[in-house]
Design an enzyme around this catalytic site. Structure first.
Site, mmCIF file in Angstrom:
data_model
loop_
_atom_site.group_PDB
_atom_site.id
_atom_site.type_symbol
_atom_site.label_atom_id
_atom_site.label_comp_id
_atom_site.label_asym_id
_atom_site.label_seq_id
_atom_site.Cartn_x
_atom_site.Cartn_y
_atom_site.Cartn_z
ATOM 1 N N PHE A 3 0.815 -1.212 0.000
ATOM 2 C CA PHE A 3 0.000 0.000 0.000
ATOM 3 C C PHE A 3 0.851 1.265 0.000
ATOM 4 O O PHE A 3 1.795 1.392 0.789
ATOM 5 C CB PHE A 3 -0.890 0.042 1.246
ATOM 6 C CG PHE A 3 -2.030 -0.939 1.246
ATOM 7 C CD1 PHE A 3 -3.281 -0.578 0.786
ATOM 8 C CD2 PHE A 3 -1.838 -2.228 1.735
ATOM 9 C CE1 PHE A 3 -4.340 -1.475 0.800
ATOM 10 C CE2 PHE A 3 -2.884 -3.141 1.750
ATOM 11 C CZ PHE A 3 -4.133 -2.768 1.280
ATOM 12 N N ASP A 4 0.474 2.202 -0.850
ATOM 13 C CA ASP A 4 0.994 3.558 -0.747
ATOM 14 C C ASP A 4 0.470 4.153 0.563
ATOM 15 O O ASP A 4 -0.460 3.607 1.172
ATOM 16 C CB ASP A 4 0.517 4.367 -1.957
ATOM 17 C CG ASP A 4 0.888 5.827 -1.874
ATOM 18 O OD1 ASP A 4 2.069 6.124 -1.602
ATOM 19 O OD2 ASP A 4 -0.006 6.673 -2.064
ATOM 20 N N LEU A 5 1.032 5.272 0.986
ATOM 21 C CA LEU A 5 0.649 5.863 2.271
ATOM 22 C C LEU A 5 -0.287 7.058 2.093
ATOM 23 O O LEU A 5 -1.504 6.922 2.193
ATOM 24 C CB LEU A 5 1.910 6.240 3.053
ATOM 25 C CG LEU A 5 1.737 6.825 4.454
ATOM 26 C CD1 LEU A 5 0.798 5.987 5.311
ATOM 27 C CD2 LEU A 5 3.098 6.991 5.117
ATOM 28 N N ASP A 163 -2.571 5.744 -5.277
ATOM 29 C CA ASP A 163 -3.419 6.792 -5.860
ATOM 30 C C ASP A 163 -2.739 7.596 -6.956
ATOM 31 O O ASP A 163 -3.358 8.470 -7.548
ATOM 32 C CB ASP A 163 -3.895 7.748 -4.764
ATOM 33 C CG ASP A 163 -2.746 8.572 -4.183
ATOM 34 O OD1 ASP A 163 -1.718 7.962 -3.812
ATOM 35 O OD2 ASP A 163 -2.865 9.809 -4.096
#
Length: 229
Positions: A3-5, A163
């Protein structure tokens, strides 16, 4: 699952953009406005800031230092976990699915943010840039590669969730599937690069766990609870 943050797990709630604008003005530069600065959320600051008029090799380190000081003082506390994310992470871990963060942030700052938000306990690992300068430029390919190698993950059964196109490009360059989330900082149609796009956390849960497993997660209840905090 990787996951990106910011813009994926955590909503900076304007802390990043307002902090950058504050730092620029503090150094005598013009405020480029919120919309312009939103495009900088994703790559390392050393990369994004160089696209702003007036930022030079001579002042960029000082601008970043001003931004970091403000971000640690007030920005991290302003940031919010997106509704439903905690429930999703808990569900993934309960299924013995490996969960890690892959962010362009300096890894020490990412750890501090995740600790403050209580997310570290829901993660198996945190991967980011070793330092502020982002030696690999705007690419996150090396960060995803590090995460895969660290846990001996099979690229074919892994997924990158993010995103921005930096996340999607890093996934493709590591032969990993990607999911683009619509609630972050995507510019234009950049999420079209993703193998799949989702509009909310419930759809993300369905994409990662399947309809049946996802139906057992009280995502809607989590939205109400977290939104009331």
């Amino acid at each position: 699952m990787l996951f990106d943050l910011d813009g994926t797990l955590v909503d900076p709630a304007g802390a990043i953009t307002s902090g950058i604008r504050h730092a620029l003005v503090a150094h005598g530069l013009s405020d480029p406005g919120e919309a312009r600065v939103e495009a900088l959320v994703g790559p390392p600051l050393q990369v994004g800031l160089r696209t702003i008029e007036g930022v030079t090799d001579e002042n960029i380190d000082s601008i970043i230092a001003t931004y970091r000081a403000r971000y640690e003082e007030v920005g991290m506390d302003e940031s919010r976990i997106y509704p439903g994310i905690v429930a999703l992470l808990e569900a993934l871990r309960s299924e013995n699915i490996y969960v890690a963060v892959t962010t362009a942030k300096p890894v020490d700052i990412a750890r501090l943010l995740l600790d403050r938000k209580g997310l570290t306990e829901h993660l198996d690992a945190i991967h980011g840039n070793a330092g502020e300068h982002g030696a690999m430029g705007s690419s996150k390919t090396h960060i995803v590669a590090e995460a895969l190698s660290h846990a001996s993950l099979d690229a074919k059964s892994s997924v990158v969730v993010g995103d921005r196109y930096y996340d999607l490009d890093a996934a493709r360059e590591n032969s990993v599937a990607s999911i683009g989330v619509a609630w972050g900082f995507a510019q234009g149609d950049e999420l079209s690069k993703a193998d799949r796009q989702v509009d909310n956390v419930k759809e993300l849960a369905q994409a990662l766990l399947g309809e049946r497993a996802a139906s057992s997660i009280e995502i809607e209840a989590s939205v109400m609870q977290e939104g009331a905090e």
